[in-house]
Design a protein around this motif. Structure first.
Motif, PDB file in Angstrom:
ATOM      1  N   SER A 218       6.589   4.411  50.237  1.00 23.90           N
ATOM      2  CA  SER A 218       7.657   3.385  50.036  1.00 23.90           C
ATOM      3  C   SER A 218       8.935   4.263  49.382  1.00 23.90           C
ATOM      4  O   SER A 218       9.177   4.964  49.938  1.00 23.90           O
ATOM      5  CB  SER A 218       6.979   2.783  48.804  1.00 23.90           C
ATOM      6  N   GLN A 219       9.326   3.826  48.339  1.00 24.12           N
ATOM      7  CA  GLN A 219      10.516   4.711  47.742  1.00 24.12           C
ATOM      8  C   GLN A 219       9.866   6.046  47.493  1.00 24.12           C
ATOM      9  O   GLN A 219      10.361   7.030  47.835  1.00 24.12           O
ATOM     10  CB  GLN A 219      11.429   4.295  46.454  1.00 24.12           C
TER      11      GLN A 219
ATOM     12  N   THR B 100      10.828  10.881  46.066  1.00 26.83           N
ATOM     13  CA  THR B 100      12.128  10.302  45.038  1.00 26.83           C
ATOM     14  C   THR B 100      11.751  10.625  43.474  1.00 26.83           C
ATOM     15  O   THR B 100      12.538  11.344  42.726  1.00 26.83           O
ATOM     16  CB  THR B 100      12.732   9.073  45.071  1.00 26.83           C
TER      17      THR B 100
ATOM     18  N   LYS C  11      10.580   9.387  56.268  1.00 26.60           N
ATOM     19  CA  LYS C  11      11.502   8.244  56.232  1.00 26.60           C
ATOM     20  C   LYS C  11      12.184   7.987  57.472  1.00 26.60           C
ATOM     21  O   LYS C  11      12.361   8.759  58.467  1.00 26.60           O
ATOM     22  CB  LYS C  11      12.434   8.299  55.196  1.00 26.60           C
TER      23      LYS C  11
ATOM     24  N   LYS D 296      13.609   3.577  40.392  1.00 30.66           N
ATOM     25  CA  LYS D 296      12.606   2.560  41.262  1.00 30.66           C
ATOM     26  C   LYS D 296      13.652   1.536  41.812  1.00 30.66           C
ATOM     27  O   LYS D 296      14.356   0.834  40.876  1.00 30.66           O
ATOM     28  CB  LYS D 296      11.661   2.127  40.439  1.00 30.66           C
ATOM     29  N   LYS D 297      13.547   1.374  42.920  1.00 24.44           N
ATOM     30  CA  LYS D 297      14.215   0.208  43.786  1.00 24.44           C
ATOM     31  C   LYS D 297      13.369  -0.975  44.144  1.00 24.44           C
ATOM     32  O   LYS D 297      12.189  -0.652  44.316  1.00 24.44           O
ATOM     33  CB  LYS D 297      15.297   0.519  44.773  1.00 24.44           C
TER      34      LYS D 297
ATOM     35  N   GLU E 170      10.962  -2.721  46.816  1.00 23.17           N
ATOM     36  CA  GLU E 170      10.394  -2.285  48.160  1.00 23.17           C
ATOM     37  C   GLU E 170      10.791  -3.203  49.163  1.00 23.17           C
ATOM     38  O   GLU E 170      10.649  -4.286  48.888  1.00 23.17           O
ATOM     39  CB  GLU E 170       9.199  -2.108  47.878  1.00 23.17           C
TER      40      GLU E 170
END
Length: 535
Positions: A92-93, A317, A370, A415-416, A418
């Motif tokens: 994910s991130q 990240t 990614k 955190k963004k 997903e």
């Protein structure tokens, strides 16, 4: 479908790589993009992980611009005995994994690294790709002194130091010498001049909970007894429980949890400083380099069914502000005189600043999982090359402290939301819409093919270990490693899998496609792809 990789032979790889480069200027579907200046060595390379497990992966990373290769970790427990449950990567991130060393046997791993080393030497010379010595292999071994002193691991180390008497070296060199007509720039003199010294540098990996006395003993053994330049991988826990919890919470990663006890059992900061001080003196006395690798992945709890089991390892990240803070804390203790090889969330937005501090090299893994995949090495080199490295051997402590402070306030690492992709009902077995599955596969198991102005993607069973990474980036919401048309290399593999695909029986393909209408459509399309039935 097996989750075990079946390595490609040296002969097959060499032919495929030469042909592909001459036609498409690529290695295993990764565009070759290198600075061919004879003095050039990139500061970037893949960390020990899925991208340095197979020879083809290593060559693909080199083609993208990598120079430093931290080979996948070997240990006394190997092969099927590891019992790694698949899928083992969650992207994910943040990125998680539950694999901790090579899935190959130690013997297979050594063969892959020797194979990759010879391939690079030959390809660089033949294709005039630059500095023939412009890459560096770093062994990664673990996890305790008894295992590292075992016959199995000792032979691995000695074969990496000098591969000349190994069967893989002899076989590959003999093949080249008996097929010199394949080349324009490779001569017998050149082949015979290739040094069999694959690596004289080691990155020591230890388990969480390993005591400082054990770590120091292993490092001393590597420096004094095995005459190796040695880097010790340090855990993020050096930063301390409260500091890590504060960073994760302030950046929105409140869902990431961990056991407090790992801070009690892992090497703590005061003991780390004492150990490093001792090892720096020993290395100086022995005429060897010593430093630290920052950082290992971070052990966290599985609490949202990301992967199977109880614990997994965090990278990417959210690890960046933690790892760079550990680097700043250590360098403050050693006045900038501690050599650091950095890994932990490095990407295009921070690599230039990391290198400006004096840290070198920077190795990466999560960003290669990614979109863009190996091509992200090329993008990172664009940023890294803006900084001209000054070989002073020191780190700018003030600049590193500033970078650590910046990291915890930088929105890039917060955190963004997903992304999620709805499952598309019109997903084709040969779908080539986004090609994300091609880019993000560390093992090059998904191949993009362009024929008659149409794009197809097929899947090679023998290269897939079912890590699951491609499933996170399929815009059709499918799992390419299970849902793509799969090419099998044996009847046994074909019959043991449920994947739709084909296997060659003599000169004729045998298909397994559930929908008869789709089967006829695929049969018609696949005629133009016969040259790709085998790797």
């Amino acid at each position: 479908m097996s989750d075990k990789m079946n390595p490609i032979s040296f002969e097959q790889l060499l032919k495929r790589l030469l042909d592909e480069y001459r036609i498409n200027n690529s290695f295993l579907s990764v565009p070759v993009s290198r600075n061919t200046d004879m003095d050039y060595i990139s500061a970037i390379g893949p960390a020990a992980g899925p991208h340095t497990q197979l020879a083809g992966n290593i060559v693909a990373a080199y083609g993208a611009g990598a120079s430093h290769f931290e080979l996948k970790t070997v240990q006394i427990i190997d092969g099927e005995a590891l019992g790694i449950v698949k899928p083992c990567i969650y992207s994910s991130q943040e990125v998680y994994n539950t694999e901790w060393s090579t899935e190959l046997t130690v013997k297979q791993a050594a063969d892959e690294y020797i194979k990759a080393y010879i391939l690079l030497k030959i390809l660089i010379q033949e294709l005039q790709l630059g500095n023939i010595n412009g890459f560096n292999f770093i062994m990664s071994i673990g996890y305790n002194l008894a295992g590292i002193q075992s016959k199995k691991i000792d032979e691995f180390i000695e074969n990496m130091k000098n591969a000349k008497e190994t069967n893989e070296w002899k076989k590959d060199i003999e093949y080249i010498l008996s097929h010199l007509e394949m080349f324009e720039n490779v001569t017998q003199d050149f082949v015979e001049s290739i040094s069999p010294a694959i690596s004289h540098t080691i990155a020591l990996s230890t388990m969480h909970g390993c005591k400082n006395e054990e770590i120091e003993s292993i490092a001393r053994y590597c420096i004094e007894k095995k005459a190796l330049n040695t880097y010790v991988k340090m855990n993020p826990t050096l930063l301390g429980n409260d500091a890590i919890r504060t960073i994760l919470d302030s950046m929105g990663y409140t869902h990431i949890t961990f056991d407090d006890e790992i801070f009690e059992t892992d090497l703590d900061f005061p003991n780390a400083v004492k150990m490093i001080t001792v090892l720096l003196e020993i290395a100086k006395k022995e005429g060897k380099a010593f430093g630290v690798k920052l950082t290992n992945t971070f052990q966290v709890k599985i609490n949202r069914n990301e992967l199977a089991g109880e614990n997994m390892y965090l990278s990417g990240t959210p690890l960046y502000p933690i790892a760079i803070a550990v680097a700043a804390k250590l360098e403050a203790e050693f006045d900038g005189k501690l050599p650091i090889s950095y890994s932990g969330g490095a990407d295009t937005s921070n690599v230039e600043e990391i290198l400006k501090t004096g840290i070198y090299p920077v190795t990466i893994s999560s960003i290669l999982l990614k979109p863009g995949g190996y091509k992200n090495i090329t993008k990172m080199n664009v940023q890294a090359d803006k900084h001209e490295r000054v070989k002073t051997g020191t780190v700018d402590v003030e600049a590193l402290n500033d970078l650590a402070k910046k990291a915890i306030t930088h929105l890039e690492y917060c955190k963004k939301v997903e992304k999620s992709f709805a499952i598309s009902k019109d997903y084709s077995l040969l779908c080539g819409k986004c090609n994300n599955c091609v880019d993000v596969c560390p093992n090059r198991a998904n191949k993009k093919i362009v024929k008659d102005k149409k794009t197809y993607v097929i899947h090679y069973d023998r290269l897939c270990n079912q890590c699951g990474n491609c499933s996170f980036f399929c815009i059709a919401g499918h799992k390419p490693y299970l849902d793509k048309l799969t090419i099998f290399d044996s009847m046994e593999a074909f019959h043991s899998s449920e994947n739709e695909g084909l296997v060659m029986d003599g000169k004729d393909p045998i298909f397994r496609i559930k929908n008869d209408e789709v089967k006829e459509q695929v049969k018609e399309k696949i005629k133009c792809l016969e040259e790709y039935y085998e790797f």
